[in-house]
Scaffold this motif. Structure first.
Motif, PDB file in Angstrom:
ATOM      1  N   GLY A  64     141.571  62.042  87.572  1.00  0.00           N
ATOM      2  CA  GLY A  64     142.063  62.335  86.231  1.00  0.00           C
ATOM      3  C   GLY A  64     141.389  63.513  85.552  1.00  0.00           C
ATOM      4  O   GLY A  64     141.797  63.925  84.479  1.00  0.00           O
ATOM      5  N   VAL A  65     140.352  64.049  86.175  1.00  0.00           N
ATOM      6  CA  VAL A  65     139.659  65.223  85.651  1.00  0.00           C
ATOM      7  C   VAL A  65     139.336  66.157  86.809  1.00  0.00           C
ATOM      8  O   VAL A  65     139.270  65.748  87.969  1.00  0.00           O
ATOM      9  N   ASP A  66     139.112  67.402  86.451  1.00  0.00           N
ATOM     10  CA  ASP A  66     138.754  68.399  87.441  1.00  0.00           C
ATOM     11  C   ASP A  66     137.237  68.517  87.514  1.00  0.00           C
ATOM     12  O   ASP A  66     136.547  68.250  86.545  1.00  0.00           O
ATOM     13  N   GLY A  67     136.726  68.915  88.653  1.00  0.00           N
ATOM     14  CA  GLY A  67     135.304  69.205  88.756  1.00  0.00           C
ATOM     15  C   GLY A  67     134.427  68.081  89.245  1.00  0.00           C
ATOM     16  O   GLY A  67     133.214  68.148  89.099  1.00  0.00           O
ATOM     17  N   LYS A  68     134.991  67.041  89.827  1.00  0.00           N
ATOM     18  CA  LYS A  68     134.180  65.961  90.389  1.00  0.00           C
ATOM     19  C   LYS A  68     133.547  66.438  91.701  1.00  0.00           C
ATOM     20  O   LYS A  68     134.181  67.120  92.502  1.00  0.00           O
ATOM     21  N   MET A  69     132.304  66.068  91.922  1.00  0.00           N
ATOM     22  CA  MET A  69     131.619  66.461  93.145  1.00  0.00           C
ATOM     23  C   MET A  69     132.283  65.835  94.379  1.00  0.00           C
ATOM     24  O   MET A  69     132.268  66.434  95.453  1.00  0.00           O
ATOM     25  N   ALA A  70     132.865  64.663  94.234  1.00  0.00           N
ATOM     26  CA  ALA A  70     133.565  64.042  95.354  1.00  0.00           C
ATOM     27  C   ALA A  70     134.769  64.893  95.777  1.00  0.00           C
ATOM     28  O   ALA A  70     135.058  65.016  96.971  1.00  0.00           O
ATOM     29  N   THR A  71     135.438  65.485  94.812  1.00  0.00           N
ATOM     30  CA  THR A  71     136.564  66.355  95.130  1.00  0.00           C
ATOM     31  C   THR A  71     136.089  67.598  95.857  1.00  0.00           C
ATOM     32  O   THR A  71     136.717  68.042  96.827  1.00  0.00           O
ATOM     33  N   TYR A  72     134.984  68.177  95.418  1.00  0.00           N
ATOM     34  CA  TYR A  72     134.463  69.368  96.082  1.00  0.00           C
ATOM     35  C   TYR A  72     133.965  69.050  97.489  1.00  0.00           C
ATOM     36  O   TYR A  72     134.107  69.865  98.405  1.00  0.00           O
ATOM     37  N   ALA A  73     133.380  67.874  97.687  1.00  0.00           N
ATOM     38  CA  ALA A  73     132.955  67.467  99.025  1.00  0.00           C
ATOM     39  C   ALA A  73     134.171  67.293  99.936  1.00  0.00           C
ATOM     40  O   ALA A  73     134.151  67.717 101.100  1.00  0.00           O
ATOM     41  N   ALA A  74     135.218  66.682  99.407  1.00  0.00           N
ATOM     42  CA  ALA A  74     136.450  66.537 100.183  1.00  0.00           C
ATOM     43  C   ALA A  74     137.081  67.900 100.468  1.00  0.00           C
ATOM     44  O   ALA A  74     137.649  68.119 101.546  1.00  0.00           O
TER      45      ALA A  74
END
Length: 92
Positions: A64-74
């Motif tokens: 629901g938001v941009d900039g999560k570290m989990a998203t960058y790891a993925a």
């Protein structure tokens, strides 16, 4: 929000994928120059960009938001996997 602000937000959202894609393709060509790739350099950049943007969009949808570290790891894992497939890494 005006059109210019919307464009800046969109480019800021896409920047990690659009910077990582050519960097990873260039690194693959520099580190393993003798290996034959399945797709040319520009094709690997395009494939990495598409995969990266898709991962960022999925991370935005999931969290629901941009900039999560989990998203960058993925993002890093998915683009690395796309680079491995595009450079025929399983043939080594």
């Amino acid at each position: 929000m005006g059109p210019l602000d919307a464009l800046i937000h969109l480019l800021s959202f896409a920047a990690p994928a659009l910077v990582l894609a050519p960097a990873l393709a260039a690194a693959g060509r520099l580190l393993l120059p003798r290996q034959r790739a399945l797709v040319p350099w520009w094709g690997q950049v395009a494939l990495n960009s598409i995969v990266g943007l898709a991962v960022l969009a999925l991370g935005l949808w999931r969290f629901g938001v941009d900039g999560k570290m989990a998203t960058y790891a993925a993002l890093v894992a998915a683009v690395a996997a796309a680079q491995w497939v595009g450079s025929a890494g399983w043939r080594r």
